[in-house]
Scaffold this motif. Structure first.
Motif, PDB file in Angstrom:
ATOM      1  N   ASP A   1      44.200  41.416  31.457  1.00 28.19           N
ATOM      2  CA  ASP A   1      45.372  41.492  32.336  1.00 28.19           C
ATOM      3  C   ASP A   1      45.767  42.933  32.635  1.00 28.19           C
ATOM      4  N   SER A   2      45.759  43.781  31.621  1.00 30.04           N
ATOM      5  CA  SER A   2      46.210  45.165  31.830  1.00 30.04           C
ATOM      6  C   SER A   2      45.262  45.932  32.740  1.00 30.04           C
ATOM      7  N   GLU A   3      43.970  45.563  32.725  1.00 26.27           N
ATOM      8  CA  GLU A   3      43.004  46.300  33.532  1.00 26.27           C
ATOM      9  C   GLU A   3      43.149  46.026  35.024  1.00 26.27           C
TER      10      GLU A   3
ATOM     11  N   ARG B   1      46.776  40.143  39.140  1.00 25.81           N
ATOM     12  CA  ARG B   1      45.537  39.384  39.043  1.00 25.81           C
ATOM     13  C   ARG B   1      45.601  38.073  39.830  1.00 25.81           C
ATOM     14  N   THR B   2      46.786  37.672  40.287  1.00 25.85           N
ATOM     15  CA  THR B   2      46.885  36.439  41.072  1.00 25.85           C
ATOM     16  C   THR B   2      46.158  36.550  42.406  1.00 25.85           C
TER      17      THR B   2
ATOM     18  N   GLU C   1      42.358  34.636  42.944  1.00 30.53           N
ATOM     19  CA  GLU C   1      42.081  33.262  43.369  1.00 30.53           C
ATOM     20  C   GLU C   1      42.026  33.114  44.888  1.00 30.53           C
ATOM     21  N   PRO C   2      43.007  33.635  45.667  1.00 27.75           N
ATOM     22  CA  PRO C   2      42.880  33.508  47.126  1.00 27.75           C
ATOM     23  C   PRO C   2      41.664  34.261  47.678  1.00 27.75           C
ATOM     24  N   TRP C   3      41.332  35.429  47.104  1.00 27.73           N
ATOM     25  CA  TRP C   3      40.111  36.127  47.548  1.00 27.73           C
ATOM     26  C   TRP C   3      38.876  35.284  47.264  1.00 27.73           C
ATOM     27  N   ARG C   4      38.835  34.694  46.103  1.00 27.28           N
ATOM     28  CA  ARG C   4      37.689  33.873  45.699  1.00 27.28           C
ATOM     29  C   ARG C   4      37.557  32.648  46.595  1.00 27.28           C
ATOM     30  N   GLU C   5      38.660  31.976  46.844  1.00 28.03           N
ATOM     31  CA  GLU C   5      38.632  30.790  47.705  1.00 28.03           C
ATOM     32  C   GLU C   5      38.212  31.154  49.127  1.00 28.03           C
TER      33      GLU C   5
END
Length: 440
Positions: free
Chosen positions: A179-181, A252-253, A256-260
């Protein structure tokens, strides 16, 4: 035998002796009633005398042959049954035959395949994400699985495979980081006019940048654009607009939209007809056919994946040689138009001769060494001219990865370790034009 005393009656002609057992008289000469019943019972067979018992026993009944049960092959499972097994499959709790049936079904049923991906992602949330540092081989296994996975029933077009591979590799890297990265600083680099330019953002900001520019391809295919229908056309304007759309930096949220979105692009071009490759994708100041636009997006995905890997101190390998060759070829084909634009802006030497479209003119031999290498002849006097070995005035040799770093603005043209021979002015103009291909 002679000379011995015989027992009473033993030698009498009437046979009335002890050995008779059924005579009519005794020793006293009196008549006795005739009794035919033996005085001594007949010997009985011993209990363990098997031969006697078996001889006296009745024959066994004929054996009935055993009927062998023929195994019944399981019937093909219905769609509803297979759909109900998706949860167990995601948890790896299915039997071997059920697992095979579900995975065969997923290659044929898109709704179930999407549901299976969602369930697998949900299962991943049930387990604590492990750092890559705990298992240095994990990343290699993931990348090998991405690049060597079983071909899909609906194959991805060859011109879209570099984008498919590079987004899968980047997604594997993003899964490994903590998460921190996601807030680690990343400095983006590109070349503008005559100097190198940088911009500071974060890992999450880089993914947001990729997503917004990929939206240009999504818009051309009729898919949802993350910037909306009225979003800017220029990649840099889209990125700045996205970064300033919220007072909070991306987290980091954004993964998911980039991946989809990347999955939706691949699915769409896989089901499209052959003419989709020539569909025009606008970048504001210029346009590319869809086949080149996805190759451009694959190139930028790899470049920024290396930026992220450097920021979080992870290793990252170049693309496969075949994909790298296509990226180099795209850059070589774009150099003449970029060189012409730099001439119009007064940043390059004027053309030395006029050539008609399709005719040969002066050319520079660009030799790329290493993986993905080859030979290209860059026309120097007009984008419409044809480069040829017969009219070569200069020769430049570069490593394939170094040429891509030059074309992405990560290596200044004056610092490119190139083997050079011939017209120095033409060499300088081509190296600066290659660096000018980069952008935010």
């Amino acid at each position: 035998m002679s000379g011995e005393h015989a027992p009473d009656g033993a030698g009498e002609p009437n046979g009335h002796g002890h050995g008779g057992g059924d005579g009519d008289g005794g020793r006293d000469g009196r008549e006795r009633p005739r009794d035919r019943t033996p005085r001594i019972p007949a010997p009985r067979a011993a209990a363990d005398d098997r031969e006697v018992l078996e001889a006296a026993a009745p024959p066994p009944p004929p054996e009935v042959p055993e009927v062998l049960e023929v195994p019944e092959f399981p019937e093909a499972l219905s769609h509803d049954v297979l759909k109900s097994l998706l949860g167990a499959w995601a948890l790896s709790a299915c039997a071997a035959d059920e697992t095979k049936a579900v995975e065969d079904h997923l290659t044929e049923c898109a709704p179930c395949a999407e549901e299976a991906l969602r369930l697998r992602d949900a299962v991943g949330l049930l387990h604590t994400e492990r750092s890559l540092d705990l298992d240095p081989l994990l990343r290699n296994r993931v990348l090998d699985g991405c690049l060597g996975r079983r071909p899909a029933r609906v194959p991805v077009p060859g011109w879209a495979t570099p984008y498919d591979a590079e987004t899968a590799r980047l997604d594997a890297l993003l899964r490994d980081i903590g998460d921190s990265e996601w807030h680690a600083p990343v400095r983006l680099k590109w070349f503008a006019d005559e100097e190198a330019t940088t911009r500071k953002t974060t890992v999450a900001g880089v993914i947001g940048h990729l997503m917004t520019v990929d939206g240009l391809v999504a818009k051309a295919l009729g898919l949802d654009d993350p910037m909306g229908s009225a979003g800017p056309e220029s990649p840099s304007d889209r990125t700045e607009s996205y970064w300033h759309s919220s007072r909070f930096p991306p987290t980091r949220t954004v993964r998911e939209p980039w991946r989809e979105q990347s999955h939706a692009l691949i699915r769409t071009v896989s089901f499209a007809d052959r003419g989709a490759a020539e569909l025009s994708v606008s970048y504001g100041d210029f346009a590319l056919p869809l086949r080149d636009a996805l190759l451009d997006r694959a190139f930028e995905c790899w470049v920024h994946a290396e930026d992220i890997a450097d920021a979080v101190h992870y290793p990252y390998e170049p693309p496969a040689a075949a994909h790298l060759n296509r990226m180099i070829d795209l850059a070589a084909r774009l150099i003449p138009a970029t060189l012409a634009a730099r001439r119009r802006a007064g940043l390059a030497a004027p053309a030395r001769c006029l050539v008609t479209p399709g005719s040969p003119g002066r050319s520079l031999h660009l030799e790329i060494e290493g993986a993905g290498g080859g030979d290209w002849y860059i026309p120097l006097d007009s984008p419409a001219a044809v480069g040829s070995a017969a009219h070569k005035v200069a020769h430049v040799a570069l490593d394939g990865v170094e040429f891509c770093q030059l074309a992405s603005g990560h290596v200044p043209p004056q610092d490119a370790a190139a083997g050079q021979n011939g017209d120095r002015e033409a060499i300088r103009d081509v190296l600066f034009a290659a660096a000018s291909l980069s952008r935010l």
